[in-house]
Design a protein around this motif. Sequence first.
Motif, PDB file in Angstrom:
ATOM      1  N   LEU A 356       0.829  -1.408   0.043  1.00  8.81           N
ATOM      2  CA  LEU A 356      -0.120  -0.012   0.143  1.00  8.81           C
ATOM      3  C   LEU A 356       1.019   1.054   0.090  1.00  8.81           C
ATOM      4  CD1 LEU A 356      -2.946  -0.661   2.315  1.00  8.81           C
ATOM      5  CD2 LEU A 356      -3.253   0.264   0.311  1.00  8.81           C
ATOM      6  N   ALA A 357       1.882   1.203   0.722  1.00 12.27           N
ATOM      7  CA  ALA A 357       2.654   2.456   0.787  1.00 12.27           C
ATOM      8  C   ALA A 357       3.520   2.634  -0.430  1.00 12.27           C
ATOM      9  CB  ALA A 357       3.736   2.338   2.054  1.00 12.27           C
ATOM     10  N   THR A 358       3.933   1.656  -1.095  1.00 13.41           N
ATOM     11  CA  THR A 358       4.933   1.556  -2.107  1.00 13.41           C
ATOM     12  C   THR A 358       4.397   1.865  -3.469  1.00 13.41           C
ATOM     13  OG1 THR A 358       5.444  -0.530  -2.046  1.00 13.41           O
ATOM     14  CG2 THR A 358       6.830   0.703  -0.796  1.00 13.41           C
ATOM     15  N   ALA A 359       3.130   1.217  -3.522  1.00 14.17           N
ATOM     16  CA  ALA A 359       2.450   0.884  -5.001  1.00 14.17           C
ATOM     17  C   ALA A 359       2.387   2.334  -5.719  1.00 14.17           C
ATOM     18  CB  ALA A 359       1.181   0.298  -4.649  1.00 14.17           C
ATOM     19  N   ALA A 360       2.595   2.363  -6.925  1.00  6.52           N
ATOM     20  CA  ALA A 360       2.301   3.499  -7.817  1.00  6.52           C
ATOM     21  C   ALA A 360       2.401   2.954  -9.264  1.00  6.52           C
ATOM     22  CB  ALA A 360       3.584   4.530  -7.571  1.00  6.52           C
ATOM     23  N   THR A 361       1.792   3.795 -10.222  1.00  6.78           N
ATOM     24  CA  THR A 361       1.853   3.674 -11.524  1.00  6.78           C
ATOM     25  C   THR A 361       2.878   4.592 -12.218  1.00  6.78           C
ATOM     26  OG1 THR A 361      -0.270   5.173 -11.734  1.00  6.78           O
ATOM     27  CG2 THR A 361      -0.557   2.933 -11.819  1.00  6.78           C
ATOM     28  N   PRO A 362       3.795   4.311 -13.256  1.00  5.65           N
ATOM     29  CA  PRO A 362       3.924   2.948 -13.697  1.00  5.65           C
ATOM     30  C   PRO A 362       4.482   1.994 -12.388  1.00  5.65           C
ATOM     31  CG  PRO A 362       5.637   4.341 -14.619  1.00  5.65           C
ATOM     32  CD  PRO A 362       4.630   5.035 -13.712  1.00  5.65           C
ATOM     33  N   VAL A 363       4.424   0.733 -12.596  1.00  3.80           N
ATOM     34  CA  VAL A 363       4.597  -0.350 -11.826  1.00  3.80           C
ATOM     35  C   VAL A 363       5.978  -0.687 -11.733  1.00  3.80           C
ATOM     36  CG1 VAL A 363       4.147  -2.412 -10.883  1.00  3.80           C
ATOM     37  CG2 VAL A 363       2.214  -1.118 -11.661  1.00  3.80           C
ATOM     38  N   HIS A 364       6.770  -0.517 -10.581  1.00  4.46           N
ATOM     39  CA  HIS A 364       8.143  -1.059 -10.524  1.00  4.46           C
ATOM     40  C   HIS A 364       8.320  -2.326  -9.655  1.00  4.46           C
ATOM     41  CE1 HIS A 364       9.926   2.339 -12.503  1.00  4.46           C
ATOM     42  NE2 HIS A 364       8.852   3.226 -11.731  1.00  4.46           N
ATOM     43  N   TYR A 365       8.321  -3.497 -10.400  1.00  3.95           N
ATOM     44  CA  TYR A 365       8.035  -4.749  -9.592  1.00  3.95           C
ATOM     45  C   TYR A 365       9.049  -4.947  -8.670  1.00  3.95           C
ATOM     46  CZ  TYR A 365       8.350  -9.841  -8.838  1.00  3.95           C
ATOM     47  OH  TYR A 365       8.288 -11.054  -8.316  1.00  3.95           O
ATOM     48  N   ALA A 366      10.396  -4.911  -8.876  1.00  4.32           N
ATOM     49  CA  ALA A 366      11.413  -5.274  -7.902  1.00  4.32           C
ATOM     50  C   ALA A 366      11.334  -4.206  -6.594  1.00  4.32           C
ATOM     51  CB  ALA A 366      12.602  -5.032  -8.567  1.00  4.32           C
ATOM     52  N   THR A 367      10.821  -2.960  -6.542  1.00  5.50           N
ATOM     53  CA  THR A 367      11.043  -2.270  -5.569  1.00  5.50           C
ATOM     54  C   THR A 367       9.534  -2.054  -4.703  1.00  5.50           C
ATOM     55  OG1 THR A 367      10.795  -0.327  -6.850  1.00  5.50           O
ATOM     56  CG2 THR A 367      12.883  -0.870  -6.238  1.00  5.50           C
ATOM     57  N   GLU A 368       8.472  -2.219  -5.356  1.00  2.84           N
ATOM     58  CA  GLU A 368       7.084  -2.057  -5.021  1.00  2.84           C
ATOM     59  C   GLU A 368       6.413  -3.211  -4.700  1.00  2.84           C
ATOM     60  OE1 GLU A 368       6.640   1.915  -7.801  1.00  2.84           O
ATOM     61  OE2 GLU A 368       5.470   0.216  -8.104  1.00  2.84           O
ATOM     62  N   VAL A 369       6.492  -4.430  -5.427  1.00  2.00           N
ATOM     63  CA  VAL A 369       5.570  -5.538  -5.407  1.00  2.00           C
ATOM     64  C   VAL A 369       6.450  -6.280  -4.714  1.00  2.00           C
ATOM     65  CG1 VAL A 369       4.262  -7.224  -6.619  1.00  2.00           C
ATOM     66  CG2 VAL A 369       4.356  -4.890  -7.505  1.00  2.00           C
ATOM     67  N   LEU A 370       7.649  -6.643  -5.141  1.00  2.00           N
ATOM     68  CA  LEU A 370       8.406  -7.838  -4.661  1.00  2.00           C
ATOM     69  C   LEU A 370       8.590  -8.114  -3.277  1.00  2.00           C
ATOM     70  CD1 LEU A 370      10.019 -10.421  -5.313  1.00  2.00           C
ATOM     71  CD2 LEU A 370      11.947  -9.206  -5.661  1.00  2.00           C
ATOM     72  N   PRO A 371       8.964  -6.733  -2.515  1.00  2.00           N
ATOM     73  CA  PRO A 371       9.349  -6.834  -0.872  1.00  2.00           C
ATOM     74  C   PRO A 371       8.192  -7.308  -0.177  1.00  2.00           C
ATOM     75  CG  PRO A 371      10.161  -4.849  -2.007  1.00  2.00           C
ATOM     76  CD  PRO A 371       9.585  -5.495  -3.054  1.00  2.00           C
ATOM     77  N   GLY A 372       6.918  -6.673  -0.461  1.00  2.00           N
ATOM     78  CA  GLY A 372       5.793  -7.095   0.227  1.00  2.00           C
ATOM     79  C   GLY A 372       5.320  -8.626   0.052  1.00  2.00           C
TER      80      GLY A 372
END
Length: 468
Positions: A356-372
């Motif tokens: 929730l805190a990192t999600a943005a568009t455009p999506v950066h998988y490695a830094t936004e999705v992968l850690p959570g």
Amino acid sequence: MHGASKTTTPPPTRDRSTAIVWVLCSAAFMAMLDVFVVNVAFSTIGESYRGSSLADLSWVLNGYAIVYAALLIPAGRFSDRVGRKAGFLVGLGIFTLASLACAVAPSLWTLVAFRVLQAIGAAALTPASLGLLITVLPQAKVPAAVKIWATTSSFSAALGPVVGGALVEASWRWIFLINLPVGVVAGISAVRLVPDLRQRVRARVPDLLGVALLVVVIGGLSLGLVKSSEWSWSGGATLGVLAVAAAGLVLFVVRMVRHPDPVVSPALFRVPTFVWANATVLAFCTAFGAWFLSVAMWLENAARFTTIETGLAIVPGPIMVPIFAVVGQRLIKRLPVGVVVAVGNLLFAGAVVLLLATAATPVHYATEVLPGWMVSGVGIGLALPSMIASAAADLPPDQSATGSAVVNTARQLGYVLGVAVLVAVIGSLNVTPDRLLTAFRHGWWFIAIVAAVSAATALAITPRTSQS
């Protein structure tokens, strides 16, 4: 010396516990995999049956989910009465043959019919496999075996898109054909390895009206949930189906209390660990079902990943599950199991908040999705195997399959509820990137809150039986 008697020592009995665990777990894994693997083949299946509407096509998914959830408890009851090995083999045989029929289905509604038959088999083998683990293994090995069972079946939920995506590249029919060798090998191995231990009780006919009412309750609730986004939550069809389910529940409880041989014994609900573990499983799986689908949908619709790319992107989270299932087993030697499960669920909730805190568009998988996503795998590994094992810890042996069926029904209903709420919250995917992000954030808040609730209920899980 002539006439001396010769004493012979019988050969030591070979311990087949490990082989039994993997045979039973492989079948449960296969049944759970089919709950999720068809999702990635959905569009491809529609292309094979030209002219089919989206509503009609949805029954390939919904027919399986509804029947599977509705029949778990009656099938567990069946296994407790006729023998868990018999219940397991019957369910496995039905599931394997139905898989072959699905692979060659000439029309959409034929496929739906065979998916329903698949669900019947899956509903029979799932509680029977867990009931067998509890009853045929040495008592010291049961807790670890149950955790392996829970880990492998939950692992299937995450592997579904990867396996499905790879098989669909050849043909969607392979997602069903792959079940044949697994089913045949598991069946032959079970016949040879798994002992047939039956309870020495007089087998009375269970409450058939209670069985019918339970099917109406679970089936109606599942139907109302999976169709709510199409019918709308306030629509007459949704409210009508849910009202029928509610009325059926009242009648079922009356039958359960009054009938001499009820489908589900009221004594099960006088076991505090069983009640709280089921409440935790329901909340956890509601969050997990929505979380898994939300990440897959976010990658496909916001990051524009292909099916294969999405499947591969999902792999790192599930890798954490078996690793931290082992860590969790070690932790409960020093901490109460409820505390370990609560910590796992809090990590899960924290992982969602991280996205929730990192999600943005455009999506950066490695830094936004992968850690959570990886932190959520840590939490799931700590929580799910232990909560499943705890639910069965204090149950009497003659109720193990029925009790495990109740747990798996709570689990399946959680998945259905989580997906239904997520779809309702997100709404349309055909919107601008900013509006899509806002919609997904609403869904993730729902997931985080429900995961936190499951952490609170987990604190009440205190089995008398050691889980170490």
